[in-house]
Design an enzyme around this catalytic site. Structure first.
Site, mmCIF file in Angstrom:
data_model
loop_
_atom_site.group_PDB
_atom_site.id
_atom_site.type_symbol
_atom_site.label_atom_id
_atom_site.label_comp_id
_atom_site.label_asym_id
_atom_site.label_seq_id
_atom_site.Cartn_x
_atom_site.Cartn_y
_atom_site.Cartn_z
ATOM 1 N N GLU A 141 -8.155 -12.433 7.221
ATOM 2 C CA GLU A 141 -6.920 -11.902 7.815
ATOM 3 C C GLU A 141 -6.907 -12.070 9.336
ATOM 4 O O GLU A 141 -5.873 -12.374 9.915
ATOM 5 C CB GLU A 141 -6.797 -10.419 7.435
ATOM 6 N N HIS A 192 -8.202 -8.901 0.091
ATOM 7 C CA HIS A 192 -7.795 -9.425 1.395
ATOM 8 C C HIS A 192 -8.833 -10.485 1.769
ATOM 9 O O HIS A 192 -10.025 -10.291 1.532
ATOM 10 C CB HIS A 192 -7.825 -8.333 2.468
ATOM 11 N N HIS A 246 -11.648 -4.891 -1.426
ATOM 12 C CA HIS A 246 -10.952 -4.814 -0.139
ATOM 13 C C HIS A 246 -11.038 -6.104 0.664
ATOM 14 O O HIS A 246 -10.023 -6.701 0.980
ATOM 15 C CB HIS A 246 -11.433 -3.604 0.694
ATOM 16 N N HIS A 302 0.868 -1.190 0.000
ATOM 17 C CA HIS A 302 0.000 0.000 0.000
ATOM 18 C C HIS A 302 0.906 1.242 0.000
ATOM 19 O O HIS A 302 1.319 1.697 1.065
ATOM 20 C CB HIS A 302 -0.901 0.022 1.236
ATOM 21 N N SER A 341 -19.344 -1.248 2.486
ATOM 22 C CA SER A 341 -20.312 -2.300 2.778
ATOM 23 C C SER A 341 -21.749 -1.790 2.816
ATOM 24 O O SER A 341 -22.681 -2.581 2.897
ATOM 25 C CB SER A 341 -19.954 -2.960 4.116
ATOM 26 N N ASP A 387 3.077 -6.286 2.249
ATOM 27 C CA ASP A 387 2.006 -5.402 2.681
ATOM 28 C C ASP A 387 2.583 -3.975 2.715
ATOM 29 O O ASP A 387 3.701 -3.755 2.248
ATOM 30 C CB ASP A 387 1.427 -5.830 4.044
ATOM 31 N N GLU A 422 -8.609 -0.203 -5.653
ATOM 32 C CA GLU A 422 -9.347 -0.913 -4.613
ATOM 33 C C GLU A 422 -10.775 -0.378 -4.437
ATOM 34 O O GLU A 422 -11.006 0.826 -4.396
ATOM 35 C CB GLU A 422 -8.609 -0.808 -3.277
HETATM 36 C C1 BEZ Z 1 -16.814 -0.041 4.916
HETATM 37 O O1 BEZ Z 1 -17.916 -0.545 4.930
HETATM 38 O O2 BEZ Z 1 -16.549 0.915 4.195
HETATM 39 C C2 BEZ Z 1 -15.719 -0.635 5.759
HETATM 40 C C3 BEZ Z 1 -16.000 -1.698 6.595
HETATM 41 C C4 BEZ Z 1 -14.997 -2.240 7.358
HETATM 42 C C5 BEZ Z 1 -13.711 -1.718 7.314
HETATM 43 C C6 BEZ Z 1 -13.440 -0.668 6.495
HETATM 44 C C7 BEZ Z 1 -14.449 -0.107 5.713
HETATM 45 FE FE FE2 Z 2 -2.965 -5.129 2.612
#
Ligand code: BEZ
Ligand code: FE2
Length: 407
Positions: free
Chosen positions: A210, A207, A180, A64, A146, A309, A142
């Site tokens: 993890e 990912h 992601h 990253h 959610s 990473d 990326e």
């Molecule tokens: C999101 O929904 O944008 C999110 C959820 C978990 C970690 C990072 C971002």
């Molecule tokens: Fe990563």
């Protein structure tokens, strides 16, 4: 045309001496010097010092670059605490890492013998630095988010970044897609992004599994992510299960990063679909995550490779350091065999996973090569010695061009 005469050459399955390599952008021929100079009259000749080893340039498939400013800002030891610290410090870290900060990280990788990298780009802030990089670059745009009500906006931001990377006019720069993770990307978005990668034949990464928190959240909607999603995203259930997530990747081989908590059934799915696992041991250790079960991957014939990473979860971008840490973390693995597998995981196997014509010193491959200054004749334990001693890297060639070192 150039001809280089190292003392030793690391080929796919053995180390040889007494041979030279003729190359321009590609490796043309490996043969005794006299034969090459006759065939390629007028070639620029480089003769290297005693005990020099020519080996493939290293490939770091997961980094990253935008987070290269971090040194002490982020909290280590526990995945969720780290994630909270990322959210708290993200804007500062990203705003403070300008072009020169990102280029510095990229140049450090070059010094460390990394001739190809896969940049996981969250915001395209690293696009310019990656375009200017001397290395081969797979630029993984990326996608994250959610929340269903944000999906359209997030998807159009993602496609705008993807289009910008597709518009780049540079050789050896490959636009690609990163999703992601299962917990952070709405399944509607996962599906759309995988479809783009598949239709346009773009490399795809995510990912996956993890942390223990990810396992508990995806399986049972509980664990450390419960409070996180409740507080920050007003969600009381995960948007997908691990199985459903992997289903979207069916018949689309991807690079899955971490995979430290996958169950046997998921590993079977990963094997069946020819996915590659990216092993980032330092990141896993620092974020309080388990160690990748490489024995299980080997048993299921899953290809695994090694990456650093980002500096958000590492103190360096050095694959030799990464391999050394892995060698010690996997204390029960047979030493020489495992050291060789680690070397393959930053060269030939990484190239195969990224679909790039590199990673091996062989006629027809791109001339991505590094010169290592050994101090004695290599023995059959060379892979162990390479990992332990962090020898000086005196030259780095990328696509036949000398990018580090004296002529
Ligand atoms: C999101 O929904 O944008 C999110 C959820 C978990 C970690 C990072 C971002
Ligand atoms: Fe990563």
């Amino acid at each position: 045309m150039k001809i280089i005469t190292p003392h030793y050459i690391m080929l796919r399955d053995r180390v040889v001496s007494g041979l030279s390599v003729a190359f321009d952008k590609e490796i043309k021929k490996i043969a005794p010097f006299e034969e090459l100079i006759e065939e390629f009259e007028g070639a620029e000749v480089t003769t290297l010092r005693e005990h020099s080893l020519l080996m493939p340039g290293l490939i770091n498939a997961h980094v990253h670059i935008e987070f290269s400013k971090n040194k002490t800002e982020l909290s280590y030891g526990d995945f969720l605490n780290w994630l909270y610290s990322v959210i708290e410090n993200r804007a500062d870290l990203i705003n403070e890492c300008d072009l020169s900060c990102m280029s510095h990280a990229i140049d450090k990788m070059l010094d460390n013998g990394i001739t190809t990298f896969g940049a996981i780009s969250s915001h395209a802030m690293d696009l310019e630095a990656c375009v200017k990089a001397k290395q081969n670059v797979v630029f993984f745009n990326e996608l994250i988010g959610s929340q269903a009500n944000m999906a359209d906006a997030l998807f159009s931001d993602f496609t705008a970044r993807l289009d910008a990377s597709k518009a780049v006019k540079r050789e050896d720069f490959y636009p690609a897609v990163a999703i992601h993770s299962p917990y952070s990307v709405h399944p509607v978005l996962v599906k759309k992004a995988v479809t783009i990668a598949k239709n346009e034949n773009l490399k795809l990464t995510a990912h996956f599994m993890e942390s223990i928190a990810e396992r508990e959240w995806l399986d049972e909607d509980k664990g450390d992510f419960k409070a996180f999603f409740d507080k920050l995203l007003s969600q009381d259930k995960s948007v997908t299960s691990a199985e459903e997530f992997l289903d979207y990747f069916q018949n689309t081989p991807a690079l899955l990063t971490h995979v430290t908590n996958a169950n046997p059934k998921e590993l079977d799915t990963i094997a069946k679909n020819s996915h590659t696992v990216i092993h980032c041991p330092i990141s896993n250790r620092l974020l309080g995550n388990p160690t990748l079960n490489i024995k299980a991957l080997n048993e299921k014939k899953i290809r695994w490779i090694v990456a650093t990473d980002g500096l958000s979860s590492n103190y360096d971008l050095d694959l030799f350091e990464e391999m050394k840490i892995s060698l010690f973390m996997h204390a029960d693995a047979p030493l020489l065999e495992f050291a060789q597998a680690l070397i393959n995981g930053v060269t030939v196997h990484a190239a195969e996973a990224l679909g790039l014509n590199t990673g091996v010193i062989e006629a027809g491959k791109n001339a991505d090569m590094i010169v290592i200054d050994l101090d004695a004749e290599p023995t059959k334990e060379l892979p162990i010695h390479l990992i332990l001693h962090r020898y000086n890297i005196s030259k780095v060639y990328i696509n036949g061009k000398l990018e580090k070192g004296e002529r």
